[in-house]
Design a protein around this motif. Structure first.
Motif, PDB file in Angstrom:
ATOM      1  N   SER A 187       2.598  11.352  -1.215  1.00  0.00           N
ATOM      2  CA  SER A 187       3.421  10.685  -0.195  1.00  0.00           C
ATOM      3  C   SER A 187       3.648   9.222  -0.549  1.00  0.00           C
ATOM      4  CB  SER A 187       2.739  10.790   1.169  1.00  0.00           C
ATOM      5  OG  SER A 187       2.615  12.148   1.568  1.00  0.00           O
ATOM      6  N   GLN A 190       0.817  -1.218   0.000  1.00  0.00           N
ATOM      7  CA  GLN A 190       0.000   0.000   0.000  1.00  0.00           C
ATOM      8  C   GLN A 190       0.852   1.271   0.000  1.00  0.00           C
ATOM      9  OE1 GLN A 190      -2.901  -0.823  -1.018  1.00  0.00           O
ATOM     10  NE2 GLN A 190      -4.371  -0.542   0.642  1.00  0.00           N
ATOM     11  N   LYS A 210       3.054   2.045   1.954  1.00  0.00           N
ATOM     12  CA  LYS A 210       3.134   2.553   3.324  1.00  0.00           C
ATOM     13  C   LYS A 210       4.081   1.768   4.228  1.00  0.00           C
ATOM     14  CE  LYS A 210      -0.058   3.906   7.067  1.00  0.00           C
ATOM     15  NZ  LYS A 210       0.256   5.343   7.029  1.00  0.00           N
ATOM     16  N   GLN A 245       1.545   6.874  -0.845  1.00  0.00           N
ATOM     17  CA  GLN A 245       0.623   5.922  -0.235  1.00  0.00           C
ATOM     18  C   GLN A 245      -0.520   5.619  -1.196  1.00  0.00           C
ATOM     19  OE1 GLN A 245      -0.519   7.154   3.696  1.00  0.00           O
ATOM     20  NE2 GLN A 245       1.579   7.599   4.323  1.00  0.00           N
TER      21      GLN A 245
END
Length: 274
Positions: free
Chosen positions: A259, A126, A128, A261
């Motif tokens: 970012s 993801q 992340k 994500q």
């Protein structure tokens, strides 16, 4: 011998009558694990950065192939994408699927995740969290703990305007609100069932099998300040490679912010007769 740390481092069809083949895939026809997520939650995007020039990547590729096939019987649906990087090509074998574009993508993750090194096989979930690709326990834990988002409800139309070109038009709702920071809707064309005889390098003498190999990645559109119900649409064009076979290929659509994500994904199988 390359240095190692952790792993390797540094439908229905229509005839338009104009010579152009076109096939449309609706959300009812989508071969997507996303639609199986509980409570309308979609799939988790699992990316791996790999190389045929890395001695430990082949085992990780097998793990990701099993993951994509559903061998682990996870309750969390996944979209698997494998990016072959090019920074191991100097070892003695040039990865036929390796691209500097994928190395750049991995470096962006390394920076976003606050890491101090780049390595293969690296899995990013993801956009992340990350783990080592051949660590099954870490992989399953990272996927299980990953945030999930509603699956988009996109419809896809596949067209071949020329023998060596694939055009994909998408329209539908992302089902996730995008704020003023904005996000990109990305479209990845991947191929499975690849087999390579590797005569040199770290994997000399091995027959390498690769699935979910990303061959092309394009941006469908950029969105900003939209509600989850807002319809988005766009078209991407993919130049096709020699030996392209639609039955071995799939299409993944995912939403990714600045970012890096990912929040929302959908997976399509290509029509067999495109």
């Amino acid at each position: 011998m390359a240095p190692h740390l952790w792993s390797c481092f540094t439908r229905k069809g229509s005839n338009r009558g104009d010579g152009i083949a076109e096939r449309r895939v609706s959300t009812a026809d989508v071969a997507s694990e996303s639609s199986r997520g509980g409570g309308g939650q979609g799939a988790v995007v699992v990316e791996m950065f790999s190389s045929q020039g890395c001695a430990t990547s082949p085992e990780a590729e097998l793990v990701l192939s099993r993951l994509g096939r559903g061998d682990f019987e996870l309750e969390v649906p996944v979209v698997v994408l494998i990016f072959h990087v090019d920074y191991w090509d100097y070892v003695g074998w040039k990865d036929p699927f390796g691209l500097s574009q994928w190395t750049v993508r991995q470096k962006a993750y390394v920076e976003a995740l606050g890491l101090d090194t780049i390595f293969t096989p690296q899995v990013v979930v993801q956009g992340k969290a990350h783990c080592i690709g051949n660590d099954e326990n870490a992989l399953i834990e990272t996927i299980t703990n990953a945030p999930r988002f509603p699956a988009p409800t996109l419809q896809a139309t596949f067209t071949k305007p020329a023998p060596d070109s694939l055009q994909v038009s998408l329209t539908g709702a992302l089902r996730t609100k995008v704020d003023s920071s904005g996000a990109n809707v990305m479209v990845a064309l991947y191929e499975s069932g690849l087999v390579t005889d590797c005569p040199r390098g770290e994997n000399k003498g091995r027959i390498l099998s690769n699935d979910y190999v990303v061959r092309k990645l394009e941006k469908l559109c950029t969105v900003k300040d939209i509600s989850h119900k807002k319809t988005v649409s766009g078209t991407v064009n993919f130049p096709l490679w020699e030996g392209f076979n639609s039955t071995k290929c799939g299409l993944a659509v995912f939403v990714q912010n600045s970012s890096h994500q990912i929040f929302g994904s959908q997976n399509f199988q290509l029509p067999e007769d495109i």
